[in-house]
Design an enzyme around this catalytic site. Structure first.
Site, PDB file in Angstrom:
ATOM      1  CE  LYS A 183      -1.821   3.010   1.978  1.00  0.00           C
ATOM      2  NZ  LYS A 183      -1.594   4.409   1.556  1.00  0.00           N
ATOM      3  N   GLY A 236       6.948   5.216   8.038  1.00  0.00           N
ATOM      4  CA  GLY A 236       6.124   6.415   8.052  1.00  0.00           C
ATOM      5  C   GLY A 236       6.297   7.146   9.367  1.00  0.00           C
ATOM      6  CB  THR A 238       6.728   8.494  15.529  1.00  0.00           C
ATOM      7  OG1 THR A 238       8.082   8.343  15.082  1.00  0.00           O
ATOM      8  CG2 THR A 238       6.592   7.902  16.921  1.00  0.00           C
ATOM      9  N   GLY A 241       2.786   4.895  13.198  1.00  0.00           N
ATOM     10  CA  GLY A 241       3.385   3.631  13.653  1.00  0.00           C
ATOM     11  C   GLY A 241       2.755   3.137  14.949  1.00  0.00           C
ATOM     12  CD  GLU A 258      13.543   1.239   9.329  1.00  0.00           C
ATOM     13  OE1 GLU A 258      13.893   2.241  10.006  1.00  0.00           O
ATOM     14  OE2 GLU A 258      14.288   0.284   9.107  1.00  0.00           O
ATOM     15  CB  CYS A 292      13.219   9.053   7.998  1.00  0.00           C
ATOM     16  SG  CYS A 292      14.373   8.027   7.087  1.00  0.00           S
ATOM     17  CD  GLU A 390      10.093  13.065  11.096  1.00  0.00           C
ATOM     18  OE1 GLU A 390       8.940  12.634  11.241  1.00  0.00           O
ATOM     19  OE2 GLU A 390      11.010  12.404  10.578  1.00  0.00           O
TER      20      GLU A 390
HETATM   21  P1  NAD Z   1       2.509   8.598   7.240  1.00  0.00           P
HETATM   22  O1  NAD Z   1       2.699   7.863   8.516  1.00  0.00           O
HETATM   23  O2  NAD Z   1       1.512   9.675   7.193  1.00  0.00           O
HETATM   24  O3  NAD Z   1       2.124   7.595   6.075  1.00  0.00           O
HETATM   25  C1  NAD Z   1       2.911   6.464   5.781  1.00  0.00           C
HETATM   26  C2  NAD Z   1       2.027   5.424   5.148  1.00  0.00           C
HETATM   27  O4  NAD Z   1       1.083   4.976   6.110  1.00  0.00           O
HETATM   28  C3  NAD Z   1       1.211   5.922   3.950  1.00  0.00           C
HETATM   29  O5  NAD Z   1       1.155   4.905   2.970  1.00  0.00           O
HETATM   30  C4  NAD Z   1      -0.137   6.165   4.565  1.00  0.00           C
HETATM   31  O6  NAD Z   1      -1.198   6.104   3.618  1.00  0.00           O
HETATM   32  C5  NAD Z   1      -0.217   5.017   5.560  1.00  0.00           C
HETATM   33  N1  NAD Z   1      -1.160   5.211   6.659  1.00  0.00           N
HETATM   34  C6  NAD Z   1      -1.579   6.373   7.219  1.00  0.00           C
HETATM   35  N2  NAD Z   1      -2.468   6.125   8.199  1.00  0.00           N
HETATM   36  C7  NAD Z   1      -2.598   4.782   8.287  1.00  0.00           C
HETATM   37  C8  NAD Z   1      -3.372   3.910   9.094  1.00  0.00           C
HETATM   38  N3  NAD Z   1      -4.178   4.375  10.046  1.00  0.00           N
HETATM   39  N4  NAD Z   1      -3.250   2.583   8.913  1.00  0.00           N
HETATM   40  C9  NAD Z   1      -2.422   2.100   7.970  1.00  0.00           C
HETATM   41  N5  NAD Z   1      -1.686   2.865   7.153  1.00  0.00           N
HETATM   42  C10 NAD Z   1      -1.769   4.198   7.299  1.00  0.00           C
HETATM   43  O7  NAD Z   1       3.961   9.092   6.849  1.00  0.00           O
HETATM   44  P2  NAD Z   1       4.356   9.985   5.609  1.00  0.00           P
HETATM   45  O8  NAD Z   1       3.864  11.361   5.904  1.00  0.00           O
HETATM   46  O9  NAD Z   1       3.957   9.319   4.340  1.00  0.00           O
HETATM   47  O10 NAD Z   1       5.945   9.924   5.676  1.00  0.00           O
HETATM   48  C11 NAD Z   1       6.668  10.756   6.491  1.00  0.00           C
HETATM   49  C12 NAD Z   1       7.084  10.051   7.761  1.00  0.00           C
HETATM   50  O11 NAD Z   1       7.752   8.840   7.457  1.00  0.00           O
HETATM   51  C13 NAD Z   1       8.068  10.865   8.565  1.00  0.00           C
HETATM   52  O12 NAD Z   1       7.724  10.803   9.917  1.00  0.00           O
HETATM   53  C14 NAD Z   1       9.387  10.167   8.329  1.00  0.00           C
HETATM   54  O13 NAD Z   1      10.341  10.350   9.324  1.00  0.00           O
HETATM   55  C15 NAD Z   1       8.962   8.757   8.205  1.00  0.00           C
HETATM   56  N6  NAD Z   1       9.980   8.007   7.476  1.00  0.00           N
HETATM   57  C16 NAD Z   1      10.769   7.119   8.151  1.00  0.00           C
HETATM   58  C17 NAD Z   1      11.774   6.438   7.493  1.00  0.00           C
HETATM   59  C18 NAD Z   1      12.678   5.466   8.190  1.00  0.00           C
HETATM   60  O14 NAD Z   1      13.335   4.695   7.522  1.00  0.00           O
HETATM   61  N7  NAD Z   1      12.713   5.459   9.491  1.00  0.00           N
HETATM   62  C19 NAD Z   1      11.959   6.661   6.138  1.00  0.00           C
HETATM   63  C20 NAD Z   1      11.133   7.577   5.485  1.00  0.00           C
HETATM   64  C21 NAD Z   1      10.134   8.233   6.163  1.00  0.00           C
END
Ligand code: NAD
Length: 487
Positions: A183, A236, A238, A241, A258, A292, A390
């Protein structure tokens, strides 16, 4: 000025069981080019019913053994073929990523796609090297372990490195014999769908790799809670997560996370200041700070602060912000209007807390697109919101420090622990600080270095599990002990 032809992208469907299908909702959403604020194409809006279908397809293929029990060398060869196709079509992948995510085309190609291909080849090579062990048993038994795939993996990915971060999951999971439902992030689904296309071309069996596009709250959540999914691999924010951990608890799924970061980038006065200035700039402004592990908290030893800040500001003001298709551009637009507003909110918060903007803080004079100038705050402290949360945008918070103890205390004073860096010519100090920092990665006299061999992941609330390296295979396999009575 745009110097490259932009291809037309047609309506995208879901990729389930090796076929392109319309979503159950019959609805679609638009994916927007952040450089033009215009729609690139419409994307199928999948929901729980589509996740059901995709999980069923992935389950059928896994249980049927077409992939999991395929001779491992053959599986590796197919993944290698996939990498070859991706390499041959690297320009297409790069252009899609640039249109969707607003990053300079050269970065899409030479960093994101090149690394994606490297990662795929690295794990293709592992397919026939995933082994169990023979164990010294306590008597008349022959004991050995089998390292087996988990089954159906649900992967949920963010929008900042859409293809690369998906590949960190796809490559080890498939090499180990799992099947997958991906997804991708709502804002950047194009390269994941393109990857589905080349899976067909490479002859990857139907159902091994499936893509369901749609909102996180519906499609993503359905994947997390689905009883037919054995593992969720998430990258995504925190907060998301935390929700995923809770959502996966009812079915006790294995999960790896992550998550976010607020990484300290530490510059000692005895460092090569010019290199540290370059490293600090790349550390935060690469990919417009949508990284990230961005070095978003820059700690500078007081003795070097004036010289460092002067050079830093000069360098930052020279960064060319603009059209990602223009070769001269170093920083494209922020991913979306919502994200632009979030970042601007943080800039306001920094000002209100008494930090001083010494570069950027405003938007460049460009008609369309979610552009923001690279922004540097001086006079901040580690307690401010801009130092603790962040921002995920091109905003650098600089903080002075006195000595090693002071910077270790401040550097570790965060809920996150994804990455960090130290700049010094003193080897002993570099090692001491590297040990003391609570982060999954420490760079010394460099920043943002990645390789498929080096594990990456978070301490503290930056998540758990390690992607990349041989460690990632642990995320997608489980160990079975087999006891044979020899008496
Ligand atoms: P996000 O958490 O908003 O979304 C990530 C994914 O999760 C998307 O596909 C989104 O549609 C999905 N999602 C959102 N709500 C959900 C739910 N309730 N259930 C299941 N899936 C859901 O993150 P983002 O805004 O896309 O990305 C930015 C974040 O990702 C930042 O916090 C960044 O630090 C983190 N990130 C971490 C790493 C790492 O390796 N640690 C790498 C890249 C990004």
């Amino acid at each position: 000025m745009t110097s490259v032809a932009v291809p037309a992208v047609k309506h995208q469907k879901l990729f389930i069981g090796g076929e392109w299908v319309e979503p159950s909702t019959g609805e679609s959403f638009q994916t927007i080019n952040p450089a033009t604020e215009e729609s690139i194409t419409d994307i199928a809006k999948g929901d729980a019913r589509d996740i059901d279908l995709a999980v069923a397809a992935a389950r059928k293929t896994f249980d049927g053994g077409k992939w999991s029990e395929m001779p491992a060398s053959k599986r590796g060869k197919l993944l290698w073929k996939l990498a070859d196709i991706m390499e041959a079509r690297i320009d297409e992948f790069s252009m899609l990523e640039t249109l969707d995510a607003g990053k300079p085309l050269a970065e899409s190609k030479h960093v994101e796609m090149k690394q994606s291909i490297d990662v795929l080849r690295y794990y293709a090579g592992f397919a026939n090297k995933i082994t169990g062990e023979t164990l010294p048993s306590n008597g008349g038994n022959f004991v050995y372990t089998l390292r087996e795939p988990l089954g159906v993996v649900g992967a949920i990915t963010p929008w900042n490195f859409p293809m690369l971060l998906a590949m960190w999951k796809i490559a080890p999971a498939l090499a180990a014999g799992n099947t997958m439902v991906l997804k991708p992030a709502t804002w950047t689904p194009l390269t994941a769908l393109k990857f589905g296309e080349i899976c067909q071309e490479a002859g990857i069996p139907a159902g091994v790799f499936n893509v369901v596009t749609g909102p996180g709250s519906t499609a993503g959540n359905a994947l997390v809670t689905h009883p037919g999914v054995d593992k969720i691999s998430f990258t995504g924010a925190t907060d998301t997560g935390i929700g995923i951990m809770k959502g996966a608890a009812d079915t006790l799924k294995k999960i790896s996370l992550e998550l976010g970061g607020k990484s300290p980038n530490i510059v000692f006065a005895d460092s090569d200041i010019d290199s540290a200035v370059k490293g600090a700039t790349v550390g935060i402004f690469y990919n417009k700070g949508e990284v990230c592990c961005a070095g978003s908290r820059l700690f500078i030893e007081e003795a070097a602060k004036d010289e460092f800040m002067e050079k830093l500001i000069k360098r930052v003001n020279k960064l060319t912000v603009g059209d990602p298709l223009d070769e001269k551009t170093r920083m494209g637009p922020v991913i979306s209007k919502a994200q632009l507003e979030t970042v601007q909110g943080y800039i306001e918060s920094g000002k209100q807390d008494g930090a001083k903007i010494v570069a950027g803080g405003d938007r460049p004079d460009i008609d369309k697109g979610y552009y923001l100038n690279p922004t540097v705050f001086d006079g901040a402290n580690n307690k401010m919101k801009i130092a603790q949360e962040e921002i995920f945008g091109p905003v650098l918070t600089t903080i002075p420090f006195k000595d090693v103890d002071d910077v270790i205390r401040q550097g570790n004073d965060t809920i996150y622990g994804l990455a960090s860096a130290v700049w010094t010519k003193d080897l002993k100090k570099a090692h001491q600080v590297a040990r003391a920092l609570k982060a999954g990665t420490v760079w010394v006299n460099t920043y943002n270095q990645f390789d498929c061999t080096a594990p990456f992941g978070g301490y503290k609330q930056s998540g758990y599990g390690r992607e990349l390296g041989k460690e990632a295979l642990d995320l997608y396999t489980q160990v079975k002990s087999v006891w044979i009575n020899l008496q």
